[in-house]
Design a protein around this motif. Structure first.
Motif, PDB file in Angstrom:
ATOM      1  N   UNK A 224      75.974  67.211  57.871  1.00  0.00           N
ATOM      2  CA  UNK A 224      76.643  66.316  57.015  1.00  0.00           C
ATOM      3  C   UNK A 224      76.448  64.908  57.694  1.00  0.00           C
ATOM      4  N   UNK A 225      76.338  64.034  56.745  1.00  0.00           N
ATOM      5  CA  UNK A 225      76.301  62.843  57.122  1.00  0.00           C
ATOM      6  C   UNK A 225      77.497  62.094  56.310  1.00  0.00           C
ATOM      7  N   UNK A 226      78.246  61.456  56.839  1.00  0.00           N
ATOM      8  CA  UNK A 226      79.508  60.677  56.456  1.00  0.00           C
ATOM      9  C   UNK A 226      79.316  59.146  56.118  1.00  0.00           C
ATOM     10  N   UNK A 227      79.419  58.592  55.234  1.00  0.00           N
ATOM     11  CA  UNK A 227      79.158  57.277  54.759  1.00  0.00           C
ATOM     12  C   UNK A 227      80.097  56.705  54.414  1.00  0.00           C
ATOM     13  N   UNK A 228      80.766  55.666  55.117  1.00  0.00           N
ATOM     14  CA  UNK A 228      81.982  54.905  54.995  1.00  0.00           C
ATOM     15  C   UNK A 228      82.185  54.298  53.899  1.00  0.00           C
ATOM     16  N   UNK A 229      83.101  53.352  53.226  1.00  0.00           N
ATOM     17  CA  UNK A 229      83.047  52.679  52.276  1.00  0.00           C
ATOM     18  C   UNK A 229      83.114  50.947  52.570  1.00  0.00           C
ATOM     19  N   UNK A 230      83.453  50.417  51.510  1.00  0.00           N
ATOM     20  CA  UNK A 230      83.536  48.691  51.829  1.00  0.00           C
ATOM     21  C   UNK A 230      84.530  48.044  52.588  1.00  0.00           C
ATOM     22  N   UNK A 231      83.950  47.469  53.682  1.00  0.00           N
ATOM     23  CA  UNK A 231      85.157  46.982  54.588  1.00  0.00           C
ATOM     24  C   UNK A 231      85.469  47.757  55.658  1.00  0.00           C
ATOM     25  N   UNK A 232      84.757  49.319  55.907  1.00  0.00           N
ATOM     26  CA  UNK A 232      85.381  50.172  56.539  1.00  0.00           C
ATOM     27  C   UNK A 232      84.488  50.369  57.870  1.00  0.00           C
TER      28      UNK A 232
END
Length: 340
Positions: A51-59
Motif C-alpha cells: 500500500x502507498x500512503x499519500x498525505x494531504x495538503x500542508x502535511x
C-alpha cells in the motif's frame, strides 16, 4: 534505493506495540522522493499487498504515523507492505532536494508515477493500493488512470471531489481567491511553513477544542483526539502550505470541477474501473460529505464503496475512535480485493 534498514519496536495504538522492519527508500532520477517502508518483523519479510500512503495538503508522512498512534503501523501489523510517502517539498523529500511544486499537477504527473515505480521495484512488481487523505486522495484519483496495471485500487479518506461544497466558510474563501484571480494578481510560488501554525494551535489547544472556538474551520472534531495525540499531530505532521496548491484547490471550487477545465482528470477518473473506497467524516469541517460523496456517485467503477463515519478531518486518521472504526474497515476492504 534503500538508504538504511533497521528493526525497531513502535506503538500502534495505546498499549499495543509491535516490532517492525523499517526502511528509508528514496527514488532515483530527477525528483528524489522519500518513503518510509514498514513491514511486520514477525512475518519474516513476507507480506500481503503493498500500500502507498499519500498525505494531504500542508502535511507530511507523520499524518499517518504518530509516536502515540499510527495508522501506518496498524496496516503493517495487518500484514501489508506499507510505503509512507513524502510528496515533493515535504518532509524528507524536501531534505533530499525535491523542491516545492509549481502546481498540484506535478504531484499527479510526476510524484505518484515515480513513487509507484519505486514501490514496484521493491515488491516483485505487485501493484500497490493507493490510500490518500484529503488532497492525497484527489492526487490518487487523477494519477491512477494513466497507471493502468500498476495500481490495485484506491482508498480516499476525506478527499473533497467538489472542494468547498457543504462548507459556507470554504465557499467564502473561494470567492476571495476568485477575486484575486480576476484582479490578475501574480501567483506566489513560495510555500509557507506550517510549524508556527502548529505551535500556535498547541498553545491555544484548550480553546480550540472547546465549543467557544470562534473559527468555523478547525480540522478536527472537538474532543475527538486526546491532548497528547493532537499535540503530536500539530508538532510533527504540519509541514508546508503551498500557495500554488491552495490556489489550485480554490480555483477548482470556483469552477465546480476537480482539476479545472484545462485537465481531463475528471473524465479519466470517472471512466476508470478500479476498486474504489470513498470515506467521509460527518464531523469534517474541511471536507464535508457533500464534497466527498460525488467521487463515489460519478465513478463508473464496478466495485465502489462509500462510507461515512462520525469523525473530523484529522480524526479520520488518528482520532480516538479511528483504530476501532476506519482502520479495520480499510484493512478489511483491501484484504478482500488483494487476497488472490
Amino acid at each position: 534505493m534503500i538508504l538504511y534498514c533497521r528493526t525497531l519496536e513502535q506503538t500502534v495504538d495505546r498499549h499495543e506495540r509491535a516490532t517492525f522492519v523499517k526502511e528509508l527508500v528514496v527514488s532515483g532520477g530527477r525528483v528524489p522522493l522519500a518513503m518510509v517502508r514498514k513491514r511486520l518483523a514477525a512475518n519474516g519479510g513476507g507480506t500481503r499487498a503493498p500500500v502507498l500512503l499519500v498525505h494531504g495538503f500542508g502535511q507530511n508522512r507523520y499524518a499517518w504515523h504518530l509516536p502515540a498512534r499510527s495508522f501506518a503501523n496498524h496496516l503493517a501489523c495487518a500484514g501489508y507492505d506499507v510505503f509512507n510517502l513524502d510528496l515533493r517539498g515535504h518532509g524528507r523529500s524536501r531534505h533530499f532536494g525535491a523542491r516545492s511544486p509549481r502546481s498540484v499537477d506535478e504531484y499527479i504527473s510526476e510524484d505518484l508515477p515515480i513513487a509507484i515505480e519505486e514501490v514496484l521495484s521493491h515488491t516483485d512488481k505487485r501493484p500497490p493500493v493507493l490510500i490518500g487523505h484529503s488532497l492525497g486522495g484527489l492526487v490518487s484519483y487523477a494519477a491512477a488512470p494513466k497507471l493502468a496495471g500498476a495500481v490495485a485500487g484506491i482508498v480516499s479518506i476525506g478527499s473533497p471531489y467538489h472542494f468547498a461544497r457543504g462548507s459556507m466558510s470554504l465557499q467564502a474563501i473561494t470567492l476571495f481567491f476568485e477575486g484575486l484571480r480576476r484582479a490578475g494578481l501574480p501567483e506566489l510560488g513560495v510555500p509557507l511553513p506550517l510549524y508556527p501554525v502548529g505551535a500556535f494551535m498547541r498553545t491555544i489547544r484548550r480553546i480550540a477544542d472547546s465549543p467557544f472556538y470562534p473559527i468555523p474551520l478547525r480540522g478536527w472534531h472537538a474532543g475527538s483526539l486526546e491532548p497528547h495525540v493532537l499535540d503530536q499531530h500539530l508538532r510533527l505532521a504540519f509541514d508546508r502550505a503551498g500557495i500554488a496548491e491552495m490556489r489550485n484547490m480554490f480555483e477548482w471550487a470556483a469552477q465546480k470541477r476537480f482539476g479545472g477545465p484545462a485537465q481531463d482528470y475528471v473524465e479519466r477518473f470517472e471512466a476508470m474501473d478500479l476498486p474504489l473506497l470513498v470515506l467521509a467524516g460527518t464531523n469534517d469541517d474541511l471536507a464535508p460529505p457533500a464534497s466527498v460523496r460525488p467521487a463515489y456517485e460519478r465513478s463508473r467503477s464496478k466495485d465502489k464503496t462509500y462510507r461515512t463515519l462520525p469523525l473530523g478531518h484529522i480524526d479520520l486518521l488518528v482520532g480516538r475512535d479511528a483504530p476501532l472504526s476506519i482502520w479495520p474497515l480499510v484493512a478489511s476492504w483491501i484484504e478482500k480485493r488483494t487476497a488472490a
